[in-house]
Motif scaffolding. Structure first.
Motif, PDB file in Angstrom:
ATOM      1  N   PHE A 242       0.850  -1.429  -0.277  1.00  0.00           N
ATOM      2  CA  PHE A 242      -0.062   0.001   0.076  1.00  0.00           C
ATOM      3  C   PHE A 242       0.799   1.374  -0.053  1.00  0.00           C
ATOM      4  O   PHE A 242       0.528   2.402  -0.736  1.00  0.00           O
ATOM      5  N   ARG A 243       1.865   1.125   0.636  1.00  0.00           N
ATOM      6  CA  ARG A 243       2.944   2.458   0.473  1.00  0.00           C
ATOM      7  C   ARG A 243       3.198   2.478  -0.684  1.00  0.00           C
ATOM      8  O   ARG A 243       3.650   3.550  -1.152  1.00  0.00           O
ATOM      9  N   LEU A 244       3.808   1.500  -1.329  1.00  0.00           N
ATOM     10  CA  LEU A 244       4.393   1.425  -2.569  1.00  0.00           C
ATOM     11  C   LEU A 244       3.398   2.034  -3.581  1.00  0.00           C
ATOM     12  O   LEU A 244       3.899   2.692  -4.554  1.00  0.00           O
TER      13      LEU A 244
ATOM     14  N   SER B 257      18.477  -0.553  -3.858  1.00  0.00           N
ATOM     15  CA  SER B 257      18.925  -1.803  -3.537  1.00  0.00           C
ATOM     16  C   SER B 257      20.157  -1.772  -2.297  1.00  0.00           C
ATOM     17  O   SER B 257      20.160  -2.157  -1.286  1.00  0.00           O
ATOM     18  N   VAL B 258      20.888  -0.570  -2.387  1.00  0.00           N
ATOM     19  CA  VAL B 258      22.068  -0.352  -1.433  1.00  0.00           C
ATOM     20  C   VAL B 258      21.403  -0.073  -0.225  1.00  0.00           C
ATOM     21  O   VAL B 258      21.805  -0.626   0.825  1.00  0.00           O
TER      22      VAL B 258
ATOM     23  N   ILE C 261      13.318  -8.518  -3.161  1.00  0.00           N
ATOM     24  CA  ILE C 261      12.048  -8.248  -3.993  1.00  0.00           C
ATOM     25  C   ILE C 261      11.481  -7.083  -4.155  1.00  0.00           C
ATOM     26  O   ILE C 261      10.820  -6.459  -4.985  1.00  0.00           O
ATOM     27  N   VAL C 262      11.231  -6.515  -2.776  1.00  0.00           N
ATOM     28  CA  VAL C 262      10.646  -5.359  -2.891  1.00  0.00           C
ATOM     29  C   VAL C 262      11.282  -4.163  -3.352  1.00  0.00           C
ATOM     30  O   VAL C 262      10.910  -3.008  -4.019  1.00  0.00           O
ATOM     31  N   SER C 263      12.730  -4.123  -3.193  1.00  0.00           N
ATOM     32  CA  SER C 263      13.577  -3.214  -3.897  1.00  0.00           C
ATOM     33  C   SER C 263      13.445  -3.104  -5.301  1.00  0.00           C
ATOM     34  O   SER C 263      13.549  -2.276  -6.157  1.00  0.00           O
ATOM     35  N   LEU C 264      13.348  -4.464  -5.948  1.00  0.00           N
ATOM     36  CA  LEU C 264      13.361  -4.731  -7.344  1.00  0.00           C
ATOM     37  C   LEU C 264      11.885  -3.983  -7.852  1.00  0.00           C
ATOM     38  O   LEU C 264      11.833  -3.568  -8.706  1.00  0.00           O
ATOM     39  N   ILE C 265      10.884  -4.584  -7.031  1.00  0.00           N
ATOM     40  CA  ILE C 265       9.723  -3.821  -7.386  1.00  0.00           C
ATOM     41  C   ILE C 265       9.684  -2.128  -7.288  1.00  0.00           C
ATOM     42  O   ILE C 265       8.872  -1.419  -8.357  1.00  0.00           O
TER      43      ILE C 265
ATOM     44  N   TYR D 151       9.547   2.499 -10.830  1.00  0.00           N
ATOM     45  CA  TYR D 151       9.958   3.877 -10.890  1.00  0.00           C
ATOM     46  C   TYR D 151      10.282   3.881 -12.695  1.00  0.00           C
ATOM     47  O   TYR D 151       9.929   4.813 -13.413  1.00  0.00           O
ATOM     48  N   LEU D 152      11.081   2.681 -13.253  1.00  0.00           N
ATOM     49  CA  LEU D 152      11.342   2.419 -14.634  1.00  0.00           C
ATOM     50  C   LEU D 152      10.161   2.590 -15.569  1.00  0.00           C
ATOM     51  O   LEU D 152      10.128   2.922 -16.600  1.00  0.00           O
TER      52      LEU D 152
END
Length: 402
Positions: A58-60, A138-139, A99-103, A108-109
């Motif tokens: 939901f935040r995403l 990711s970092v 997974i969340v950082s990739l999503i 964004y892309l």
């Protein structure tokens, strides 16, 4: 309102004030994100595993919409995607964080798909900028995950230390109780031995006088003979009570031999079953085959188990059951006597192993005191768990070596 709640409101208000656009959609989404950050810890549904994942996505969604209304891929709000990423890093494992950082990076892309490529061209340096932004997600995600994981490990260590201290405190409390009980038993034993010796002499005189009186009084003197009979009966009862006092006061001579605990328990149960009048209860045996023979005085321990099983039977309703259970514990054995009887009140439970403490109408309160003394002589431990109306469980631990 908590301090962090005020901080979230202030930060979102600052973002809205610093934004060059300040559109109504932007302000609404910032407000919604702030309110969700404040409300989420207070909603129990979000504290479950599914609830945590729902809150992250939901935040995403809110952050994605905020970037969408403020310029898409060129939005200054691209770092707002770190809010769900950091939430994932603190609540999920390494895989969940990845997974969340990739999503977040993919979302964004995805704004690139909305561009008209007939009008826009991304120069090479801007491509590297986009890649840098994605890698930063990711970092920062893994840095946050490392910090959160270290905090969780430290918290577990603190809990384990607290549990160890609590167990040590309970053991210390039990040891102190055992020492106080032993001191009381020793002092009371000395007093009882002296008092019993002084009482037996006059009781012997009273008994002899009553016997002589019964022989000399004519048969027609029924009142005198009845009173003399009362004297004999009461002297015998008092003498029996003194004998029990002496049994309690006399130092125990423990003769150890390697014995099967099951055989000792069977002897105690058989003694109960021979009691007259019989007690209408059923005794169930639940012996562990893993229990090994241990050194004990079988005669004294049979007395211990007989008293405990008898107490459990007397506390049980007619037709009730008593369970005798054994299990290995360390190098020794634990015997549990379980009933579903009247139970023991909390105020009485602390004192039941003290002499002259009893809940029975005709009892003198020495049975459990003698039981505790015998167990102490075996370097063992006896404890009780009980709830009024729910029954009691007496645990007797005997070590494998003394």
């Amino acid at each position: 309102m908590r301090a962090q709640d005020a901080a979230w409101l202030a930060l979102m208000a600052g973002l809205g004030f610093a934004s060059p656009t300040r559109s109504s959609e932007e302000i609404q989404l910032l407000t919604a994100l702030a309110l969700f950050q404040i409300a989420e810890p207070r909603i129990p549904a979000f504290q479950t595993r599914t609830g945590v994942l729902t809150a992250i996505f939901f935040r995403l969604l809110l952050c994605y919409m905020l970037i969408g209304v403020t310029g898409g891929v060129s939005s200054s709000y691209y770092l707002i995607l770190m809010v769900p990423v950091v939430s994932a890093a603190t609540a999920l494992g390494a895989v969940g964080t990845l997974i969340v950082s990739l999503i977040a990076g993919g979302s964004y892309l995805s704004f690139l798909l909305l561009l008209d490529w007939n009008k826009f061209v991304i120069p090479p340096d801007q491509v590297r900028e986009l890649l840098l932004r994605i890698l930063m997600f990711s970092v920062l995600a893994f840095l946050t995950h490392q910090l959160a994981d270290a905090s969780r490990r430290q918290s577990r260590q603190y809990r384990e230390t607290a549990d160890q201290l609590a167990r040590a405190n309970r053991s210390l409390q039990q040891a102190e109780d055992a020492v106080r009980r032993s001191e009381r038993l020793a002092a009371l034993g000395q007093l009882t031995a002296g008092l019993a010796h002084e009482l037996r002499n006059p009781l012997g005189t009273m008994r002899a006088s009553a016997d002589l009186l019964l022989k000399k009084v004519p048969p027609d003197q029924t009142v005198a003979r009845e009173l003399a009979g009362y004297i004999v009966t009461e002297v015998e009862r008092t003498n029996s009570l003194i004998t029990r006092f002496l049994d309690f006061a006399r130092p125990l001579e423990v003769r150890l031999s390697l014995s099967e605990i099951g055989e000792t328990l069977d002897s105690a149960i058989a003694q109960l079953e021979r009691q007259q009048p019989p007690i209408p209860i059923t005794v169930y045996r639940n012996y562990s085959p893993e229990v090994r023979p241990i050194p004990l005085d079988a005669e004294l321990m049979e007395r211990v188990f007989y008293n405990l099983i008898l107490n459990a039977a007397q506390a049980s309703p007619e037709g009730g059951t008593v369970t005798v259970k054994t299990r290995p514990l360390g190098d020794g054995v634990e015997v549990s006597i379980i009933d579903r009887g009247v139970g023991i009140a909390a105020g009485e439970k602390e004192n039941i192993f003290n002499p002259f403490v009893t809940t029975k109408a005709g009892g003198v309160g020495l049975g459990l005191a003698i039981v505790a003394k015998i167990v102490d002589q075996h370097k063992g431990k006896i404890t009780v768990e009980s709830e009024p109306g729910q029954g009691s469980v007496f645990h007797v631990f005997l070590p494998g070596a003394m």
